[in-house]
Design an enzyme around this catalytic site. Structure first.
Site, PDB file in Angstrom:
ATOM      1  N   ASP A  51      -4.899 -12.958   2.983  1.00  0.00           N
ATOM      2  CA  ASP A  51      -6.170 -12.495   3.561  1.00  0.00           C
ATOM      3  C   ASP A  51      -7.356 -12.785   2.651  1.00  0.00           C
ATOM      4  O   ASP A  51      -8.474 -12.334   2.915  1.00  0.00           O
ATOM      5  CB  ASP A  51      -6.098 -11.011   3.963  1.00  0.00           C
ATOM      6  CG  ASP A  51      -5.268 -10.156   3.031  1.00  0.00           C
ATOM      7  OD1 ASP A  51      -4.968 -10.611   1.913  1.00  0.00           O
ATOM      8  OD2 ASP A  51      -4.926  -9.020   3.424  1.00  0.00           O
ATOM      9  N   HIS A  81      -6.327  -7.221  -0.751  1.00  0.00           N
ATOM     10  CA  HIS A  81      -6.432  -5.767  -0.975  1.00  0.00           C
ATOM     11  C   HIS A  81      -5.621  -5.339  -2.183  1.00  0.00           C
ATOM     12  O   HIS A  81      -4.526  -5.853  -2.411  1.00  0.00           O
ATOM     13  CB  HIS A  81      -5.934  -5.013   0.266  1.00  0.00           C
ATOM     14  CG  HIS A  81      -6.651  -5.401   1.517  1.00  0.00           C
ATOM     15  ND1 HIS A  81      -6.171  -6.375   2.385  1.00  0.00           N
ATOM     16  CD2 HIS A  81      -7.826  -4.973   2.041  1.00  0.00           C
ATOM     17  CE1 HIS A  81      -7.012  -6.522   3.396  1.00  0.00           C
ATOM     18  NE2 HIS A  81      -8.031  -5.689   3.210  1.00  0.00           N
ATOM     19  N   ASP A 103      -2.785 -10.548  -2.770  1.00  0.00           N
ATOM     20  CA  ASP A 103      -3.378 -10.108  -1.505  1.00  0.00           C
ATOM     21  C   ASP A 103      -4.850  -9.733  -1.749  1.00  0.00           C
ATOM     22  O   ASP A 103      -5.212  -9.307  -2.848  1.00  0.00           O
ATOM     23  CB  ASP A 103      -2.606  -8.888  -0.984  1.00  0.00           C
ATOM     24  CG  ASP A 103      -2.990  -8.502   0.435  1.00  0.00           C
ATOM     25  OD1 ASP A 103      -2.244  -8.860   1.361  1.00  0.00           O
ATOM     26  OD2 ASP A 103      -4.043  -7.852   0.613  1.00  0.00           O
ATOM     27  N   HIS A 157       0.818  -1.233   0.000  1.00  0.00           N
ATOM     28  CA  HIS A 157       0.000   0.000   0.000  1.00  0.00           C
ATOM     29  C   HIS A 157       0.847   1.276   0.000  1.00  0.00           C
ATOM     30  O   HIS A 157       0.311   2.363  -0.211  1.00  0.00           O
ATOM     31  CB  HIS A 157      -0.923   0.043   1.225  1.00  0.00           C
ATOM     32  CG  HIS A 157      -1.979  -1.007   1.211  1.00  0.00           C
ATOM     33  ND1 HIS A 157      -2.920  -1.103   0.209  1.00  0.00           N
ATOM     34  CD2 HIS A 157      -2.252  -2.009   2.084  1.00  0.00           C
ATOM     35  CE1 HIS A 157      -3.721  -2.133   0.464  1.00  0.00           C
ATOM     36  NE2 HIS A 157      -3.342  -2.700   1.591  1.00  0.00           N
TER      37      HIS A 157
HETATM   38  C1  6XA Z   1      -7.157  -0.973   7.201  1.00  0.00           C
HETATM   39  C2  6XA Z   1      -7.123  -2.182   6.319  1.00  0.00           C
HETATM   40  C3  6XA Z   1      -5.750  -2.385   5.874  1.00  0.00           C
HETATM   41  C4  6XA Z   1      -5.595  -3.601   5.008  1.00  0.00           C
HETATM   42  C5  6XA Z   1      -4.185  -4.050   5.034  1.00  0.00           C
HETATM   43  C6  6XA Z   1      -3.896  -5.206   4.159  1.00  0.00           C
HETATM   44  N1  6XA Z   1      -8.473  -0.650   7.583  1.00  0.00           N
HETATM   45  N2  6XA Z   1      -3.413  -4.944   2.958  1.00  0.00           N
HETATM   46  O1  6XA Z   1      -4.030  -6.363   4.475  1.00  0.00           O
HETATM   47  O2  6XA Z   1      -3.054  -5.868   2.098  1.00  0.00           O
HETATM   48 ZN    ZN Z   2      -4.338  -7.325   2.487  1.00  0.00          ZN
END
Ligand code: 6XA
Ligand code: ZN
Length: 343
Positions: free
Chosen positions: A285, A198, A196, A161
């Site tokens: 995840d 996200h 991932d 991120h």
């Molecule tokens: C914050 C969520 C962050 C996701 C982090 C994650 N509300 N990124 O696993 O791959």
């Molecule tokens: Zn993630």
């Protein structure tokens, strides 16, 4: 397969994040990596090695000098302002539309300027852990360059991120992007596959205008999933990078049958790009019982994931990202790596 690991991540343990309108217990905890490391040992994946120190130069190839400077001194500035026993640093105001960024302001101005969420607190050990995670990714890259078929960078904190000048989503420095840039600087052509849950907004934005690094991401549709503001299918790259960015956002409750179709599409695009090396943002995840995500992959699906990635027949660097179900995380992580090794 070699695994790279450093104990310095243990000092990065903010304990809490601001989420859903309140401070909640952090899910991005040291036990994640400790459990994976134990499973790597138990299943005899290969040696666990300490990273080499690559210094600041590879980081400067990707990140803005102001962000790097701030991350290095943020904790000290925060504690000077709020006291030795202050809680972790979390921003409370941002230069949103019409307001002015303050990269040289006080600690609150700089937190707001460089952070994009409230889930990524800074504590005293954060900077060392972030540097070690970068060195772990680079050590994995060096192993690949040295002829290994695969390597596992057990990096924490995660990275995908973080953009050139923003941190957020539990990420401070973009481990995989720094490794990809390092490959470019070694004369090699890298492709990145992000599995991932996200979208890796940071990785995407770092390479968005470039044709020399392909970014492909499979993720929860940003219309319901973090990071909310990037990761849509119409983001295909810009300028010279047009066509070198592939987003495959998927519906809530996506299971392996649909996921496998998207993965095949991404690997087809990667093969057409003809890279020298593949880097995988390995987030776990997507698991059905992940506490913060909404896909439905099962434990055995991760073996298939590893086999499918192996079929691309590329030297592959796996870089650890998200995944928060502590009961399953270690097993499913090593399932991918085992599936790859056997595939
Ligand atoms: C914050 C969520 C962050 C996701 C982090 C994650 N509300 N990124 O696993 O791959
Ligand atoms: Zn993630």
């Amino acid at each position: 397969m070699k695994t790279f690991y450093a104990a310095s991540h243990l000092e990065h343990a903010p304990g809490q994040e601001f989420e859903g309108g309140r401070l909640t217990p952090a899910v991005e905890v040291p036990a994640r990596v400790e459990r994976v490391r134990a499973e790597v040992e138990r299943r005899k994946l290969g040696p666990i090695l300490a990273p080499e120190d690559f210094g600041m130069a590879p980081i400067a190839r990707v990140h803005d000098a102001g962000l790097v400077q701030f991350l290095g001194e943020a904790s000290e500035l925060w504690h000077k302002r709020y006291g030795e026993n202050a809680p972790p640093a979390i921003p409370s105001a941002w230069p949103a539309r019409g307001l002015r960024e303050r990269p040289v302001g006080d600690v609150e101005s700089r937190l707001g300027t460089y952070a994009f969420d409230t889930a990524t607190p800074i504590v005293k050990g954060t900077w060392n852990a972030a540097l070690a995670a970068v060195n772990i990714a680079l050590s994995g890259a060096q192993a690949i360059k040295g002829g290994e078929r695969a390597a596992f960078a057990l990096a924490r904190p995660p990275g995908h991120h973080a953009s050139a000048d923003l941190f957020g989503g539990y990420c401070y420095l973009n481990n995989i992007a720094i490794a990809a840039q390092w490959f470019v600087d070694q004369g090699l052509k890298p492709a990145i596959l992000d599995v991932d849950y996200h979208h890796g907004n940071g990785t995407q934005s770092i390479f968005y205008n470039r044709s020399d690094v392909l970014y492909c991401s499979l993720h929860g549709d940003p219309s319901f999933a973090f990071p909310h503001f990037l990761g849509f299918a119409d983001e295909t790259g810009a300028g010279a990078g047009e066509g070198a960015n592939l987003n495959l956002p998927m519906a809530m409750y996506t299971d392996w049958s649909h996921y496998a179709e998207a993965l095949a599409l991404a690997l087809k695009r990667i093969t057409a790009f003809a890279p020298d090396v593949l880097l995988v943002s390995l987030g776990l995840d997507t698991f059905e019982a992940d506490p913060i995500s909404r896909f439905k992959l099962k434990r055995e699906d991760y073996l298939r994931m590893g086999e499918t990635i192996a079929a691309a027949n590329l030297p592959t660097l796996f870089v650890f990202e998200g995944g928060y179900n502590l009961d399953a995380l270690a097993e499913i992580t090593v399932n991918v790596l085992d599936g790859f090794a056997g595939g």
